[in-house]
Every structure is written in C-alpha cells, then in structure tokens.
Design a protein around this motif. Structure first.
Motif, short mmCIF file in Angstrom:
data_model
loop_
_atom_site.label_atom_id
_atom_site.label_comp_id
_atom_site.label_asym_id
_atom_site.label_seq_id
_atom_site.Cartn_x
_atom_site.Cartn_y
_atom_site.Cartn_z
N ALA A 1 35.49 39.91 43.86
CA ALA A 1 34.62 40.52 44.87
C ALA A 1 33.22 40.79 44.28
CB ALA A 1 35.24 41.83 45.37
N ARG A 2 33.18 41.23 43.02
CA ARG A 2 31.87 41.48 42.38
C ARG A 2 31.08 40.19 42.27
NH1 ARG A 2 34.71 45.21 39.05
NH2 ARG A 2 34.08 47.30 39.68
N LYS A 3 31.78 39.11 41.87
CA LYS A 3 31.10 37.80 41.77
C LYS A 3 30.56 37.39 43.12
CE LYS A 3 33.84 35.51 38.32
NZ LYS A 3 34.98 34.62 38.22
N ASN A 4 31.37 37.58 44.16
CA ASN A 4 30.94 37.19 45.50
C ASN A 4 29.74 38.02 45.98
OD1 ASN A 4 32.56 34.98 46.24
ND2 ASN A 4 34.32 36.34 46.58
N ALA A 5 29.77 39.31 45.65
CA ALA A 5 28.65 40.17 46.06
C ALA A 5 27.37 39.66 45.41
CB ALA A 5 28.93 41.62 45.67
N LYS A 6 27.48 39.31 44.13
CA LYS A 6 26.31 38.84 43.39
C LYS A 6 25.81 37.51 43.96
CE LYS A 6 24.60 38.62 38.76
NZ LYS A 6 24.90 38.00 37.48
N SER A 7 26.72 36.56 44.16
CA SER A 7 26.26 35.24 44.62
C SER A 7 25.69 35.31 46.04
CB SER A 7 27.40 34.22 44.54
OG SER A 7 28.41 34.57 45.43
N ASN A 8 26.06 36.36 46.78
CA ASN A 8 25.49 36.51 48.13
C ASN A 8 24.28 37.46 48.14
OD1 ASN A 8 27.07 35.10 50.45
ND2 ASN A 8 28.64 35.77 48.98
N GLY A 9 23.86 37.88 46.95
CA GLY A 9 22.67 38.72 46.84
C GLY A 9 22.85 40.09 47.48
N THR A 10 24.08 40.64 47.40
CA THR A 10 24.32 41.96 48.01
C THR A 10 24.72 42.97 46.95
OG1 THR A 10 26.58 41.21 48.48
CG2 THR A 10 25.01 41.12 50.29
N GLU A 11 24.28 44.20 47.14
CA GLU A 11 24.64 45.25 46.19
C GLU A 11 25.69 46.15 46.83
OE1 GLU A 11 22.09 48.50 44.02
OE2 GLU A 11 21.13 46.51 43.96
N ILE A 12 26.86 46.19 46.22
CA ILE A 12 27.98 46.94 46.79
C ILE A 12 28.61 47.78 45.68
CG2 ILE A 12 30.34 46.62 47.70
CD1 ILE A 12 29.12 44.08 49.12
N ASN A 13 29.04 49.00 46.02
CA ASN A 13 29.76 49.81 45.02
C ASN A 13 31.23 49.45 45.10
OD1 ASN A 13 27.32 51.35 44.99
ND2 ASN A 13 28.11 52.48 46.76
N PHE A 14 31.78 48.95 44.01
CA PHE A 14 33.20 48.60 44.00
C PHE A 14 33.98 49.67 43.24
CE2 PHE A 14 31.33 44.39 44.72
CZ PHE A 14 32.07 44.01 45.83
N LEU A 15 35.13 50.02 43.78
CA LEU A 15 35.96 51.05 43.15
C LEU A 15 37.40 50.59 43.06
CD1 LEU A 15 35.02 54.27 45.12
CD2 LEU A 15 34.44 53.74 42.75
N GLN A 16 37.99 50.78 41.90
CA GLN A 16 39.42 50.46 41.76
C GLN A 16 40.20 51.70 42.16
OE1 GLN A 16 42.00 51.49 39.55
NE2 GLN A 16 43.40 49.97 40.35
N THR A 17 40.93 51.61 43.24
CA THR A 17 41.69 52.77 43.74
C THR A 17 42.95 52.30 44.44
OG1 THR A 17 39.64 54.00 44.13
CG2 THR A 17 41.57 54.75 45.32
N ASP A 18 44.04 53.02 44.20
CA ASP A 18 45.29 52.73 44.89
C ASP A 18 45.40 53.71 46.07
OD1 ASP A 18 47.82 52.32 45.80
OD2 ASP A 18 48.83 52.82 43.92
N LEU B 1 38.90 42.69 42.38
CA LEU B 1 37.58 43.31 42.30
C LEU B 1 36.61 42.44 41.49
CD1 LEU B 1 38.57 47.05 41.89
CD2 LEU B 1 37.29 46.05 43.80
N GLU B 2 37.15 41.77 40.49
CA GLU B 2 36.31 40.88 39.68
C GLU B 2 35.74 39.76 40.57
OE1 GLU B 2 37.41 38.06 36.07
OE2 GLU B 2 38.37 40.03 35.95
#
Ligand code: GLN
Length: 295
Positions: free
Chosen positions: A164-181, A161-162
C-alpha cells in the motif's frame, strides 16, 4: 526457445490472439479472453486496443512471444491476469498487486465512486479513514479526489501495508498508514472528526469457500477474505465502534458487505445507532451499505 516448441503458429499477432481464444475460451468465455489480450498487449508492448485491432498481421520478436507463452500457461492455471501483469486500475489509479493483497474489485470501485458522487464532502479540515486497506486502493483513490483531506489507512498485515505504501508513492499521494488489528481490543486510532470512514473488510464465510473460483482461492490472501461462520460480522462490529467514536456529525460510513448478510449487517449497524442504506452492485447484488452518522 524455437517458435516450433511454442504452440503459436507464428510470431504474428493474429496467431497469438487465436491461440489464446482456442485454449482459454472454454475456461473464461471469449469476451474475457479478448480483454486479457488487450491487457497483455498493453502491459508487454504498450499497445492500446486500437493498435491491437489494426496490427493483426504484424509480428513480434521472440522474447516478447515467450512472455505471451508464459502468460497463456499462467492463465490456464487460473493465475489472475492482474498478477501476471502486476497491476490493476482502480478509479483511474494504477495499483500494483501481489499475493499479499486482495486484487481490487470493480464492486469496491462502485462503492468509492458512489461515496465521491453522492455524498457532500465540505472543504473544512477533515480526515478520511480506510479500514482494512489491503493494496491501499480506496485510500489512494480518495486522496486523489480530495488532496486536502488527511487520509489514514489501516491494515493488520505488514506485507499488505508495504504494498500500500508503494502504491501511495507511485500515485503521488501522501497517506498515513497504520498497522492495527481491528479485532484486538487495545488499539487507539489517532483519528477524530472523520468525514468518511470506509472499509472493505473480510466478509466471506469459511463455508463459502466451496463455491469460490480457483483464481480467488489460490491467489488472493485468505486473511483478506475469510471470516468464521460463527461470527461473520466481527469486522463490522469493530468498524461500527470506531465509527461511533471517530465520525463527526453528518459524517459517512460506507462498508462493502457479503451479499448474503445484508440484513444481518443492517441490524448490527442499527443496534450501534446508524441508519443503514443498502446499495446493489452492477450484478444487482446487495454489496455495500452507507450510513450518515446522525446520533
Ligand atoms: N468481493 C470479494 C470476493 O468476491 C471478497 C472481498 C472481501 O472479503 N472483502 O472474493
């Protein structure tokens, strides 16, 4: 380090490319080695393919030559080219990768492109849900294509997720990330009225390890790949249950699958009320399933 300690005959592009072919063709095939060269010249020197082809007599400086030396050593050890350069392209998005995330695959790209091109997404407020997001590549590609959508992406791994968050930021996209099993029973996803639920979950059976390449076994995270032989569809069961609750009418479910388990996966989805359709990847193998939710 002196060039004489390196095995390149000189700092000239021709000699670099020819040593790559000499040492790697037997391992990867000449076509793939040419693609590696293109990717490395682009990553290390910012050169495009045309410049590489037309600059064979040009020389590069010693520190750049060293980078080509270490990349060659890494490739001999089966280290994925995407880890060497640190990123890969996914549906036109630059996605950083590390051993914490599965390297995005072209067949996953095919599933995403199919969903974007063949399924009508309307413009009312809606949500996309990406389960087992890993590097975030699917969620990011969807958000880029539909900036007005609310995109939620889920993974069990904090490290993934860490990334994925970096990738979302570098691609200029806002995404809700959730840690879930997804295999736990007590989670609640704050998503309803989904127009699209998409997933590339772990689906390789433990017994299939023996047939896999060292670049996958040694460098992709096992957590993102493997499932036990006695319950290989555990993620699809969880995904189907989420989809039943969260998809709106006419919403789409799209899941990547194990080519050897297409039939079993279809049976499971039918039991959950879906009408699955199997799609083949560019190698002609059953690779993903789509199903429009029409309860
Ligand atoms: N397609 C991947 C592979 O070949 C597996 C991805 C997955 O398990 N979701 O290694």
């Amino acid at each position: 380090m002196n060039t004489r300690n390196l095995r390149f005959k000189s700092n000239c592009i021709r000699d670099i490319v020819s040593l790559y072919h000499e040492e790697l063709d037997a391992l990867y095939g000449s076509g793939e080695v040419s693609v590696f060269c293109e990717m490395l010249f682009e990553a290390f020197l910012g050169w495009d393919k045309v410049r590489l082809l037309t600059s064979k007599e040009q020389t590069i400086d010693q520190s750049d030559l060293l980078r080509f030396h270490w990349a060659l050593e890494d490739l001999k050890q089966h280290r994925p080219i995407q880890h060497i350069i640190g990123y890969t392209d996914f549906c036109g998005c630059c996605i950083a990768v590390s051993p914490d995330v599965l390297i995005p695959r072209p067949e996953t790209e095919e599933m995403v492109n199919w969903a974007l091109n063949n399924y009508t997404i309307d413009h009312s407020p809606f949500t996309f849900l990406d389960l087992c997001t890993g590097s975030g590549c699917i969620a990011i590609a969807l958000k880029k294509a539909f900036p007005q959508a609310e995109v939620t992406a889920v993974d069990v791994s904090d490290k993934a997720l860490e990334m994925a968050r970096k990738n979302a930021k570098s691609n200029g996209t806002e995404i809700n990330f959730l840690q879930t099993d997804l295999l736990a029973t007590n989670y609640q996803l704050p998503t309803a009225n989904c127009q699209l639920i998409i997933s590339n979950p772990p689906y390789v059976r433990d017994s299939e390890r023996a047939a896999m390449q060292p670049n996958v076994l040694d460098y992709d995270p096992a957590l993102a790949l493997f499932v036990p032989d006695d319950d290989p569809l555990r993620f699809y069961r969880a995904i189907a249950q989420i989809a039943r609750k969260s998809l709106r009418k006419e919403g789409l479910l799209a899941v990547e699958i194990n080519e050897a388990l297409a039939e079993e996966t279809c049976v499971l989805l039918k039991e959950q009320g879906f009408s699955p359709e199997v799609h083949e990847d560019f190698r002609g193998k059953p690779r993903w399933i789509s199903a429009v939710w029409n309860p």
